[in-house]
Design a protein around this motif. Structure first.
Motif, PDB file in Angstrom:
ATOM      1  N   UNK A 159      26.833  33.524  45.428  1.00 56.70           N
ATOM      2  CA  UNK A 159      28.237  33.335  45.094  1.00 56.70           C
ATOM      3  C   UNK A 159      28.781  31.374  45.309  1.00 56.70           C
ATOM      4  N   UNK A 160      27.524  30.502  45.787  1.00 52.46           N
ATOM      5  CA  UNK A 160      28.225  29.428  45.224  1.00 52.46           C
ATOM      6  C   UNK A 160      28.306  29.219  43.969  1.00 52.46           C
ATOM      7  N   UNK A 161      27.625  29.472  43.074  1.00 51.01           N
ATOM      8  CA  UNK A 161      27.496  29.440  41.098  1.00 51.01           C
ATOM      9  C   UNK A 161      28.792  30.302  40.711  1.00 51.01           C
ATOM     10  N   UNK A 162      28.809  31.876  41.359  1.00 47.09           N
ATOM     11  CA  UNK A 162      30.550  31.955  40.957  1.00 47.09           C
ATOM     12  C   UNK A 162      31.531  31.434  40.827  1.00 47.09           C
ATOM     13  N   UNK A 163      31.818  30.902  42.506  1.00 41.75           N
ATOM     14  CA  UNK A 163      32.994  30.229  42.573  1.00 41.75           C
ATOM     15  C   UNK A 163      32.714  28.663  41.984  1.00 41.75           C
ATOM     16  N   UNK A 164      31.788  28.138  41.601  1.00 41.86           N
ATOM     17  CA  UNK A 164      31.919  27.092  41.190  1.00 41.86           C
ATOM     18  C   UNK A 164      32.182  27.076  38.972  1.00 41.86           C
ATOM     19  N   UNK A 165      32.429  28.026  38.560  1.00 37.52           N
ATOM     20  CA  UNK A 165      32.233  28.701  37.972  1.00 37.52           C
ATOM     21  C   UNK A 165      33.578  28.712  37.283  1.00 37.52           C
ATOM     22  N   UNK A 166      34.607  29.485  38.323  1.00 41.36           N
ATOM     23  CA  UNK A 166      35.712  29.428  38.366  1.00 41.36           C
ATOM     24  C   UNK A 166      36.282  28.255  38.811  1.00 41.36           C
ATOM     25  N   UNK A 167      35.681  27.790  39.885  1.00 44.91           N
ATOM     26  CA  UNK A 167      36.800  26.322  39.644  1.00 44.91           C
ATOM     27  C   UNK A 167      36.890  25.721  38.962  1.00 44.91           C
ATOM     28  N   UNK A 170      42.622  30.882  43.773  1.00 43.54           N
ATOM     29  CA  UNK A 170      42.917  31.448  44.592  1.00 43.54           C
ATOM     30  C   UNK A 170      43.083  32.546  45.205  1.00 43.54           C
ATOM     31  N   UNK A 171      43.438  33.476  43.666  1.00 42.70           N
ATOM     32  CA  UNK A 171      42.896  34.898  44.046  1.00 42.70           C
ATOM     33  C   UNK A 171      41.600  35.049  44.359  1.00 42.70           C
ATOM     34  N   UNK A 172      40.992  34.739  43.468  1.00 46.30           N
ATOM     35  CA  UNK A 172      38.704  35.469  43.543  1.00 46.30           C
ATOM     36  C   UNK A 172      38.789  34.444  45.342  1.00 46.30           C
ATOM     37  N   UNK A 173      39.360  33.282  46.144  1.00 48.23           N
ATOM     38  CA  UNK A 173      38.551  33.127  47.348  1.00 48.23           C
ATOM     39  C   UNK A 173      39.388  34.298  48.320  1.00 48.23           C
ATOM     40  N   UNK A 174      40.335  35.271  48.276  1.00 46.84           N
ATOM     41  CA  UNK A 174      41.172  35.491  49.112  1.00 46.84           C
ATOM     42  C   UNK A 174      40.829  37.228  48.476  1.00 46.84           C
ATOM     43  N   UNK A 175      39.867  37.361  47.869  1.00 46.43           N
ATOM     44  CA  UNK A 175      39.830  38.819  48.261  1.00 46.43           C
ATOM     45  C   UNK A 175      39.076  39.151  49.500  1.00 46.43           C
ATOM     46  N   UNK A 176      39.594  40.339  49.698  1.00 52.19           N
ATOM     47  CA  UNK A 176      39.307  41.104  51.009  1.00 52.19           C
ATOM     48  C   UNK A 176      37.596  40.886  51.448  1.00 52.19           C
ATOM     49  N   UNK A 199      33.696  41.075  49.795  1.00 56.07           N
ATOM     50  CA  UNK A 199      32.666  39.988  48.776  1.00 56.07           C
ATOM     51  C   UNK A 199      32.373  40.865  47.332  1.00 56.07           C
ATOM     52  N   UNK A 200      32.972  42.617  47.841  1.00 56.94           N
ATOM     53  CA  UNK A 200      32.162  42.894  46.193  1.00 56.94           C
ATOM     54  C   UNK A 200      33.494  42.719  45.521  1.00 56.94           C
ATOM     55  N   UNK A 201      34.396  42.224  45.802  1.00 54.77           N
ATOM     56  CA  UNK A 201      35.530  42.263  44.535  1.00 54.77           C
ATOM     57  C   UNK A 201      35.182  40.691  43.694  1.00 54.77           C
ATOM     58  N   UNK A 202      34.809  40.328  44.604  1.00 56.28           N
ATOM     59  CA  UNK A 202      33.676  39.062  43.703  1.00 56.28           C
ATOM     60  C   UNK A 202      33.227  38.590  42.944  1.00 56.28           C
ATOM     61  N   UNK A 203      32.358  40.138  43.362  1.00 59.11           N
ATOM     62  CA  UNK A 203      30.791  40.477  42.645  1.00 59.11           C
ATOM     63  C   UNK A 203      31.385  41.254  41.256  1.00 59.11           C
ATOM     64  N   UNK A 204      32.123  42.309  41.450  1.00 62.79           N
ATOM     65  CA  UNK A 204      32.970  42.846  40.466  1.00 62.79           C
ATOM     66  C   UNK A 204      33.468  41.758  39.471  1.00 62.79           C
ATOM     67  N   UNK A 205      34.432  40.661  39.863  1.00 58.81           N
ATOM     68  CA  UNK A 205      35.611  39.581  39.193  1.00 58.81           C
ATOM     69  C   UNK A 205      34.365  38.882  37.964  1.00 58.81           C
ATOM     70  N   UNK A 206      33.401  38.249  39.134  1.00 57.48           N
ATOM     71  CA  UNK A 206      32.277  37.581  38.040  1.00 57.48           C
ATOM     72  C   UNK A 206      32.128  37.798  36.619  1.00 57.48           C
TER      73      UNK A 206
END
Length: 341
Positions: free
Chosen positions: A97-105, A113-119, A121-128
């Motif tokens: 989770x931490x590495x994924x957010x760092x890459x997006x940021x 903003x979209x990444x952080x506000x997914x309701x 967690x699997x949506x972030x796992x999909x997106x990354x």
């Protein structure tokens, strides 16, 4: 009546055209089997065949996987180990989770903003997984997919995804060259599909999951960009069921997974396995609604015509009474005059 019928038909046709336009891509997915871009068994050398070394390599030797942190549950360690052990010469990237957010940021701040506000967690796992393939290239593999053989033959395509049932493609195993136009299209579309559809399963599937990916894939093919082989090609090849995990020579083996599915998923799976029956029921329901609307429209026109006729008859009666009164008054006046004379 004819004018009313014309208005009714125009209204119904407009509504039908609008609804079909809104779900057209989903409807076309029902008949899309991916065969035009299938990776055929004849293209794939047997495991350990010397022909593999003669195949070109376009996709970099990188395996991507995702999890909350580096502590992969025991349930999936065997599958993870099978892929790592078979590919010692591949770079292995675990996207926490931490590495994924760092890459997006760092690389895609417009999406943070979209990444952080997914309701979910699997949506972030999909997106990354889409972002890492678009950025680095390589092969993404879900933790519940084990490797049955080396994946080297799959490096010979500029991009590939796998066919799933009942229709469309899945996002659990994919490969691509860096900056492949399909995955650039996918990450660009994520914000537009970030909608809450009420049920968690549908929300995930259509915002970041396989249904979302399938819709973008179908639109991508329709755009005319699904052409060209090689490192700079835009074509997306399809790994079919046989080559995916059905036989000993298939690339992957499946392990228990899908831990994010909720109770609503069972209903969706049931719908997926009975889609033909549900489609026929949908047309039947639409027919019933159409007949009901036609009856209500005719009824409203008939009542309107009856009220109009009553008003017309009332007006005629009033005119008749007025004419009779005038005639009676005039006659009385004439008789009075005659009496006086």
């Amino acid at each position: 009546m004819r004018r009313g019928l014309a208005i009714f038909l125009i209204t119904v046709i407009t509504i039908v055209v609008f609804l079909v336009h809104q779900v057209y891509t989903l409807l076309t997915l029902l008949v899309e089997d991916g065969s035009a871009d299938a990776i055929h068994s004849a293209e794939i050398p047997a495991p350990n065949s010397p022909l593999i070394d003669k195949m070109p390599q376009y996709i970099p030797k990188i395996i991507h996987q995702t999890y909350i942190n580096d502590s992969v549950p025991e349930l999936w360690r065997e599958a993870q180990k099978s892929c790592v052990d078979l590919h010692e010469d591949y770079e292995y990237k675990m996207w926490t989770d931490a590495k994924s957010r760092e890459l997006v940021a760092t690389e895609y701040p417009w999406f943070l903003n979209t990444f952080d506000n997914y309701s979910h967690p699997i949506q972030r796992a999909d997106a990354i997984r889409y972002f890492v393939l678009a950025h680095f290239g390589g092969i993404y593999i879900d933790l519940d997919d084990g490797c049955n053989r080396r994946l080297d033959p799959l490096l010979s395509y500029s991009a590939w995804v796998r066919r799933t049932a009942p229709t469309g493609i899945s996002n659990d195993a994919m490969g691509a060259t860096p900056q492949h136009p399909f995955f650039l299209t996918v990450i660009e579309a994520l914000r537009a599909y970030d909608k809450d559809w009420g049920l968690p399963y549908i929300t995930v599937m259509y915002s970041t999951g396989p249904l979302f990916l399938s819709v973008i894939w179908k639109k991508y093919m329709s755009s005319g960009r699904n052409i060209g082989e090689g490192a700079s090609g835009g074509r997306v090849r399809i790994l079919m069921k046989d080559e995916y995990n059905r036989f000993p020579w298939s690339f992957f083996s499946h392990h228990q997974g899908s831990s994010w599915h909720g109770k609503d998923a069972r209903f969706i799976f049931w719908m997926g396995s009975h889609w033909m029956m549900l489609t026929l029921m949908g047309f039947l329901l639409a027919g019933v609604v159409g007949v009901g609307a036609w009856w209500a429209w005719n009824r409203a026109l008939l009542l309107g015509q009856q009220r109009k006729n009553k008003r017309r008859e009332g007006g005629m009666w009033e005119r008749a009474m007025g004419w009779s009164w005038r005639r009676g008054g005039k006659g009385g006046y004439e008789l009075a005059e005659r009496h006086e004379v």
